[in-house]
Scaffold this motif. Sequence first.
Motif, mmCIF file in Angstrom:
data_model
loop_
_atom_site.group_PDB
_atom_site.id
_atom_site.type_symbol
_atom_site.label_atom_id
_atom_site.label_comp_id
_atom_site.label_asym_id
_atom_site.label_seq_id
_atom_site.Cartn_x
_atom_site.Cartn_y
_atom_site.Cartn_z
ATOM 1 N N PHE A 44 0.656 -1.270 0.068
ATOM 2 C CA PHE A 44 0.080 0.421 0.129
ATOM 3 C C PHE A 44 0.628 1.066 -0.289
ATOM 4 O O PHE A 44 1.758 1.275 0.573
ATOM 5 N N TYR A 45 0.612 2.674 -0.361
ATOM 6 C CA TYR A 45 0.803 3.418 -0.780
ATOM 7 C C TYR A 45 -0.045 4.417 0.150
ATOM 8 O O TYR A 45 -1.067 4.966 0.302
ATOM 9 N N ALA A 46 1.008 5.373 1.530
ATOM 10 C CA ALA A 46 0.241 6.852 1.408
ATOM 11 C C ALA A 46 0.129 8.070 0.802
ATOM 12 O O ALA A 46 1.492 8.253 0.183
ATOM 13 N N LYS A 47 -0.615 8.016 0.978
ATOM 14 C CA LYS A 47 -0.378 10.021 0.007
ATOM 15 C C LYS A 47 -1.301 10.775 0.723
ATOM 16 O O LYS A 47 -2.267 10.419 1.666
ATOM 17 N N ILE A 48 -0.660 11.747 1.353
ATOM 18 C CA ILE A 48 -1.538 12.523 2.014
ATOM 19 C C ILE A 48 -2.629 13.652 0.983
ATOM 20 O O ILE A 48 -2.311 14.217 -0.648
ATOM 21 N N ARG A 49 -4.113 13.654 1.239
ATOM 22 C CA ARG A 49 -4.911 13.512 0.292
ATOM 23 C C ARG A 49 -5.208 16.054 1.251
ATOM 24 O O ARG A 49 -5.441 15.617 0.188
ATOM 25 N N ASN A 50 -5.045 15.824 2.519
ATOM 26 C CA ASN A 50 -5.329 17.419 2.507
ATOM 27 C C ASN A 50 -4.255 17.627 3.289
ATOM 28 O O ASN A 50 -4.292 16.706 4.791
ATOM 29 N N PHE A 51 -3.917 18.855 3.094
ATOM 30 C CA PHE A 51 -2.995 19.134 3.540
ATOM 31 C C PHE A 51 -3.303 20.007 5.079
ATOM 32 O O PHE A 51 -4.668 20.271 5.363
ATOM 33 N N PRO A 52 -2.601 19.821 5.909
ATOM 34 C CA PRO A 52 -3.139 20.626 7.789
ATOM 35 C C PRO A 52 -3.438 21.597 7.948
ATOM 36 O O PRO A 52 -2.723 22.718 6.254
ATOM 37 N N ASP A 53 -4.303 22.181 8.257
ATOM 38 C CA ASP A 53 -4.568 23.344 8.338
ATOM 39 C C ASP A 53 -3.554 24.623 8.298
ATOM 40 O O ASP A 53 -3.486 26.000 7.540
ATOM 41 N N LYS A 54 -2.567 24.208 9.101
ATOM 42 C CA LYS A 54 -1.603 25.237 9.451
ATOM 43 C C LYS A 54 -0.194 24.535 9.477
ATOM 44 O O LYS A 54 0.784 23.415 9.294
ATOM 45 N N VAL A 55 0.416 25.769 7.935
ATOM 46 C CA VAL A 55 1.417 25.296 7.627
ATOM 47 C C VAL A 55 2.692 26.056 6.828
ATOM 48 O O VAL A 55 3.480 25.921 7.112
ATOM 49 N N VAL A 56 2.215 26.725 8.305
ATOM 50 C CA VAL A 56 3.354 28.434 8.286
ATOM 51 C C VAL A 56 3.520 27.891 9.534
ATOM 52 O O VAL A 56 2.386 28.603 10.329
ATOM 53 N N TYR A 57 4.263 28.773 10.174
ATOM 54 C CA TYR A 57 4.769 28.855 12.200
ATOM 55 C C TYR A 57 6.046 29.920 11.878
ATOM 56 O O TYR A 57 6.099 30.171 11.135
ATOM 57 N N VAL A 58 5.311 30.746 13.043
ATOM 58 C CA VAL A 58 6.517 31.468 12.911
ATOM 59 C C VAL A 58 7.946 30.980 14.357
ATOM 60 O O VAL A 58 7.293 30.649 15.618
ATOM 61 N N ALA A 59 8.828 31.385 13.932
ATOM 62 C CA ALA A 59 10.150 30.727 14.366
ATOM 63 C C ALA A 59 10.329 31.679 16.298
ATOM 64 O O ALA A 59 10.070 32.784 16.288
ATOM 65 N N GLY A 60 10.293 30.591 17.139
ATOM 66 C CA GLY A 60 10.764 31.009 18.817
ATOM 67 C C GLY A 60 9.022 31.286 18.979
ATOM 68 O O GLY A 60 8.328 31.150 20.275
ATOM 69 N N VAL A 61 7.989 31.278 18.606
ATOM 70 C CA VAL A 61 6.194 31.521 18.970
ATOM 71 C C VAL A 61 6.292 30.055 18.592
ATOM 72 O O VAL A 61 5.309 29.461 19.623
ATOM 73 N N ASP A 62 6.348 29.371 17.811
ATOM 74 C CA ASP A 62 5.546 28.219 17.744
ATOM 75 C C ASP A 62 6.737 27.221 17.752
ATOM 76 O O ASP A 62 7.515 27.431 17.366
ATOM 77 N N THR A 63 6.335 25.849 18.710
ATOM 78 C CA THR A 63 7.166 25.299 19.521
ATOM 79 C C THR A 63 7.064 23.538 18.499
ATOM 80 O O THR A 63 7.789 22.515 18.966
ATOM 81 N N GLU A 64 5.840 23.092 17.732
ATOM 82 C CA GLU A 64 5.407 21.920 17.812
ATOM 83 C C GLU A 64 4.280 21.726 17.011
ATOM 84 O O GLU A 64 3.908 23.005 15.969
ATOM 85 N N LEU A 65 4.446 21.368 15.623
ATOM 86 C CA LEU A 65 3.619 20.729 14.529
ATOM 87 C C LEU A 65 2.528 20.710 15.856
ATOM 88 O O LEU A 65 1.556 19.824 16.248
ATOM 89 N N ASP A 66 1.127 21.241 14.169
ATOM 90 C CA ASP A 66 -0.312 21.164 14.433
ATOM 91 C C ASP A 66 -0.687 20.618 13.519
ATOM 92 O O ASP A 66 -1.178 20.840 11.795
ATOM 93 N N LEU A 67 -1.737 19.202 12.885
ATOM 94 C CA LEU A 67 -1.297 18.443 12.484
ATOM 95 C C LEU A 67 -3.096 18.125 12.060
ATOM 96 O O LEU A 67 -3.595 17.467 10.746
#
Length: 135
Positions: A44-67
């Motif tokens: 089986f192959y995995a494929k991204i169907r929809n990107f996360p709502d958040k793909v831009v993060y601010v350096a020093g403010v955001d510290t983890e992925l929001d998926l």
Amino acid sequence: MKKQKDNWLITLWIIESIALICALVMVGRVRNLDASRDTDNPDFYAKIRNFPDKVVYVAGVDTELDLRGCTISESRLFGADDGTAEDLVSNLGTHFTVVSEDIDFSTPGIYEVRIRGYDTECAFPIEVIDPAALE
């Protein structure tokens, strides 16, 4: 009598050679069957169907992925989008694993988020921007 003994030895040698060749062929077939479970030949192959709502993060403010919002589908054909979309967040740890290790939320840049799921990995980019860019 010696000729019969020589013929018998030749016959035995031929039979042993054929048996050895058959054994080697069977070992090769077993290895090929095991190779179908390898990442070079995934089931089986995995494929991204929809990107996360958040793909831009601010350096020093955001510290983890929001998926949240990210969905992944599976397919038996590479590149096909025929599988059911699965929510990434609710399936983390069971079906999917984040395997990206080089994301630095303190340094601006573009990073690749790799997700392992089914028999392969899929990926999408995120960007970490400098806080000064928001001013």
